[in-house]
Motif scaffolding. Sequence first.
Motif, PDB file in Angstrom:
ATOM      1  N   ASP A  22      -1.448  29.325 -31.492  1.00 46.55           N
ATOM      2  CA  ASP A  22      -1.378  30.733 -31.918  1.00 46.55           C
ATOM      3  C   ASP A  22      -1.190  30.815 -33.423  1.00 46.55           C
ATOM      4  N   PHE A  23      -0.343  29.913 -33.955  1.00 40.87           N
ATOM      5  CA  PHE A  23      -0.070  29.930 -35.396  1.00 40.87           C
ATOM      6  C   PHE A  23      -1.363  29.673 -36.184  1.00 40.87           C
ATOM      7  N   VAL A  24      -2.085  28.621 -35.794  1.00 36.82           N
ATOM      8  CA  VAL A  24      -3.327  28.277 -36.504  1.00 36.82           C
ATOM      9  C   VAL A  24      -4.320  29.438 -36.401  1.00 36.82           C
ATOM     10  N   ALA A  25      -4.442  30.009 -35.188  1.00 41.30           N
ATOM     11  CA  ALA A  25      -5.401  31.103 -35.004  1.00 41.30           C
ATOM     12  C   ALA A  25      -4.989  32.319 -35.839  1.00 41.30           C
ATOM     13  N   ASN A  26      -3.670  32.643 -35.868  1.00 42.20           N
ATOM     14  CA  ASN A  26      -3.217  33.817 -36.617  1.00 42.20           C
ATOM     15  C   ASN A  26      -3.394  33.626 -38.122  1.00 42.20           C
ATOM     16  N   VAL A  27      -3.013  32.430 -38.620  1.00 45.04           N
ATOM     17  CA  VAL A  27      -3.147  32.174 -40.062  1.00 45.04           C
ATOM     18  C   VAL A  27      -4.620  32.279 -40.469  1.00 45.04           C
ATOM     19  N   SER A  28      -5.486  31.667 -39.669  1.00 41.27           N
ATOM     20  CA  SER A  28      -6.915  31.677 -40.008  1.00 41.27           C
ATOM     21  C   SER A  28      -7.430  33.114 -40.022  1.00 41.27           C
ATOM     22  N   HIS A  29      -6.995  33.884 -39.022  1.00 40.29           N
ATOM     23  CA  HIS A  29      -7.446  35.264 -38.936  1.00 40.29           C
ATOM     24  C   HIS A  29      -6.966  36.081 -40.142  1.00 40.29           C
ATOM     25  N   ARG A  44       0.813  -1.233   0.000  1.00 41.53           N
ATOM     26  CA  ARG A  44       0.000   0.000   0.000  1.00 41.53           C
ATOM     27  C   ARG A  44       0.845   1.280   0.000  1.00 41.53           C
ATOM     28  N   GLN A  45       2.066   1.190  -0.547  1.00 44.28           N
ATOM     29  CA  GLN A  45       2.858   2.424  -0.674  1.00 44.28           C
ATOM     30  C   GLN A  45       2.652   2.995  -2.077  1.00 44.28           C
ATOM     31  N   ARG A  46       3.069   4.240  -2.292  1.00 39.03           N
ATOM     32  CA  ARG A  46       2.846   4.899  -3.590  1.00 39.03           C
ATOM     33  C   ARG A  46       4.095   5.673  -3.996  1.00 39.03           C
ATOM     34  N   LEU A  47       4.257   5.773  -5.310  1.00 36.08           N
ATOM     35  CA  LEU A  47       5.320   6.618  -5.855  1.00 36.08           C
ATOM     36  C   LEU A  47       4.662   7.727  -6.653  1.00 36.08           C
ATOM     37  N   LEU A  48       4.977   8.950  -6.322  1.00 37.29           N
ATOM     38  CA  LEU A  48       4.462  10.076  -7.101  1.00 37.29           C
ATOM     39  C   LEU A  48       5.572  10.509  -8.051  1.00 37.29           C
ATOM     40  N   LEU A  49       5.274  10.468  -9.357  1.00 39.85           N
ATOM     41  CA  LEU A  49       6.261  10.890 -10.361  1.00 39.85           C
ATOM     42  C   LEU A  49       5.720  12.112 -11.080  1.00 39.85           C
ATOM     43  N   ALA A  50       6.548  13.109 -11.280  1.00 41.37           N
ATOM     44  CA  ALA A  50       6.097  14.308 -12.003  1.00 41.37           C
ATOM     45  C   ALA A  50       7.176  14.708 -12.998  1.00 41.37           C
ATOM     46  N   ARG A  51       6.738  14.970 -14.230  1.00 42.40           N
ATOM     47  CA  ARG A  51       7.682  15.332 -15.299  1.00 42.40           C
ATOM     48  C   ARG A  51       7.404  16.764 -15.773  1.00 42.40           C
ATOM     49  N   ASP A  52       8.462  17.507 -15.989  1.00 46.27           N
ATOM     50  CA  ASP A  52       8.324  18.887 -16.466  1.00 46.27           C
ATOM     51  C   ASP A  52       7.914  18.862 -17.946  1.00 46.27           C
ATOM     52  N   THR A  53       6.695  19.347 -18.253  1.00 40.22           N
ATOM     53  CA  THR A  53       6.225  19.344 -19.640  1.00 40.22           C
ATOM     54  C   THR A  53       6.082  20.767 -20.181  1.00 40.22           C
ATOM     55  N   SER A  54       6.781  21.721 -19.537  1.00 41.05           N
ATOM     56  CA  SER A  54       6.648  23.128 -19.947  1.00 41.05           C
ATOM     57  C   SER A  54       7.002  23.318 -21.416  1.00 41.05           C
ATOM     58  N   HIS A  55       8.030  22.575 -21.867  1.00 41.77           N
ATOM     59  CA  HIS A  55       8.480  22.726 -23.242  1.00 41.77           C
ATOM     60  C   HIS A  55       7.350  22.325 -24.213  1.00 41.77           C
ATOM     61  N   GLU A 101       2.825  23.589 -27.894  1.00 40.02           N
ATOM     62  CA  GLU A 101       1.379  23.477 -28.173  1.00 40.02           C
ATOM     63  C   GLU A 101       0.760  24.873 -28.284  1.00 40.02           C
ATOM     64  N   GLN A 102       1.225  25.786 -27.415  1.00 44.62           N
ATOM     65  CA  GLN A 102       0.726  27.159 -27.445  1.00 44.62           C
ATOM     66  C   GLN A 102       1.123  27.839 -28.765  1.00 44.62           C
ATOM     67  N   ARG A 162     -10.756  29.101 -30.564  1.00 39.40           N
ATOM     68  CA  ARG A 162     -11.421  29.732 -29.408  1.00 39.40           C
ATOM     69  C   ARG A 162     -11.778  28.671 -28.358  1.00 39.40           C
ATOM     70  N   LEU A 163     -12.329  27.530 -28.812  1.00 38.32           N
ATOM     71  CA  LEU A 163     -12.741  26.489 -27.866  1.00 38.32           C
ATOM     72  C   LEU A 163     -11.543  25.917 -27.112  1.00 38.32           C
ATOM     73  N   GLU A 164     -10.398  25.800 -27.837  1.00 44.48           N
ATOM     74  CA  GLU A 164      -9.198  25.225 -27.209  1.00 44.48           C
ATOM     75  C   GLU A 164      -8.644  26.098 -26.098  1.00 44.48           C
ATOM     76  N   THR A 165      -8.817  27.416 -26.241  1.00 44.66           N
ATOM     77  CA  THR A 165      -8.234  28.300 -25.217  1.00 44.66           C
ATOM     78  C   THR A 165      -9.183  28.486 -24.031  1.00 44.66           C
ATOM     79  N   GLN A 166     -10.424  28.037 -24.176  1.00 44.48           N
ATOM     80  CA  GLN A 166     -11.379  28.180 -23.070  1.00 44.48           C
ATOM     81  C   GLN A 166     -11.226  27.023 -22.105  1.00 44.48           C
ATOM     82  N   ASP A 167     -11.359  27.279 -20.784  1.00 44.20           N
ATOM     83  CA  ASP A 167     -11.377  26.116 -19.889  1.00 44.20           C
ATOM     84  C   ASP A 167     -12.730  25.937 -19.222  1.00 44.20           C
ATOM     85  N   HIS A 168     -13.664  26.842 -19.495  1.00 45.87           N
ATOM     86  CA  HIS A 168     -15.032  26.625 -19.025  1.00 45.87           C
ATOM     87  C   HIS A 168     -15.991  27.431 -19.900  1.00 45.87           C
ATOM     88  N   VAL A 169     -17.287  27.129 -19.761  1.00 40.52           N
ATOM     89  CA  VAL A 169     -18.283  27.888 -20.539  1.00 40.52           C
ATOM     90  C   VAL A 169     -19.183  28.662 -19.582  1.00 40.52           C
TER      91      VAL A 169
END
Length: 425
Positions: free
Chosen positions: A194-201, A173-184, A189-190, A251-258
């Motif tokens: 932005d590229f898709v949104a800018n090109v479309s615009h 009943r022990q646990r290992l918490l693993l966390a990886r830096d995904t900032s890159h 992804e950002q 627009r939908l991708e940048t929203q986190d709630h409605v």
Amino acid sequence: MPVRFISSWRLPAVCAALLVAGGAVGALAGAALVGVTVVALTEIVVLLSLFRHKPGPMLQSSATRPPEYDRLMTRTRRIASRLRDLRSAAGTLPDAVVLLDHSLHVRWFNHAAEELLGLKRPRDRGRPIAELLRNSELADWLTDGAREPLNDVTSPGHPNRHVTATLLPFGSRQRLLLARDTSHLTRLEQIRRDFVANVSHELRTPLTVIHGYLELLDPEDVPELAPVLDEMRAQSKRMGQIVEDLLTLSRLETQDHVADEHVQMAPLLASLRKEAEALSQGRHTVSLDIATSYDLLGSPKDLHSAFSNLVSNAVRYTPTGGRIAIRWAEDEGGARFSVQDSGFGIPAAHIARLTERFYRVSSSRSRDSGGTGLGLSIVKHVLNLHQARLSIESEPGKGSTFACVFGSDRLLDGTRLQEAAGLHP
Ligand code: ADP
């Protein structure tokens, strides 16, 4: 005494063997095993110091020592040295590794855990991890049982970094918490978004101009170019629709709630039926069945767009003479909006990928019917924002049923509407 000694060094030896196996499994699993061995290392170091500093009467001279003593000491030292190496390797891993006991109290963690999770040594040893990560999405995830990995959340140690976390059970009943830096990855992804949104615009304005001029041209002025003009108009309209759909997706991708607005289902369903009939132009039988009086809580505009995509697909992928049934009904603990057609159907192998951008079962059929390949992607995003899911059932040659399944939290009945309006206590 010798018997006790042998049984004590077996545990770290087994851990060392597991570590070798762990290396083959992959870096993350290896990291997990490294964490486990740290505990074993502590035990073995204590054991060695006992022998070194407090030898029992039997062990004071080589003449009186049991014959296996020297051999076992050598092996124990070798294992301890390997475990020490592994401990320092775990310490330098770029992924955060936190060893937790059965009640999720911290037993050990590496340097990356200080950086990424904001843990402090020695202050945080023995303290509950959820308390240490308080007010973070990670803490809520741990409190909720952490059954699935948690992707891309703000690092409790660094507000500008993002991490992906996994909780692995091991031992008793022990646990290992693993966390990886995904900032890159998050940054990439950002940039993509932005590229898709800018090109479309940027494409929107020139396309509107081209479309406007094409509308001004009269095919009767140049009859020999009439088919070319028709094709140009159809293609510029299609490009315009692709650009609009891409902007909607961005627009939908940048929203986190409605916004939680009251979505009245009866008029919405009636207008969807009209849309289906207008698109079908009498080629199909369209029916509407409203089997529940529930309304929805959410974004009227986005829900209309999602439902309308499903209705339009049913019309476009059903040959003349087919049937299209729109239905709004109660479902286990919630409600479902469904569109059933008697159309071409979809082979099972394609179903899981239908909500990917530009994924089509048949490109020519999609293009000929005016599709952009983005409709179901939009549906999926809208439903995610409403904590709802898309269910797809289909049989080639017989037809398909696309259903949006909503949980009870999104449903509004008469009582909840009165509550919302403050008419009820
Ligand atoms: P499209 O604009 O191409 O219709 P969608 O994202 O709406 O894009 O749908 C993706 C693909 O799923 C379509 O190209 C089509 O192959 C398939 N599809 C969607 N709805 C239906 C349906 N009701 N019947 C058969 N195939 C469908």
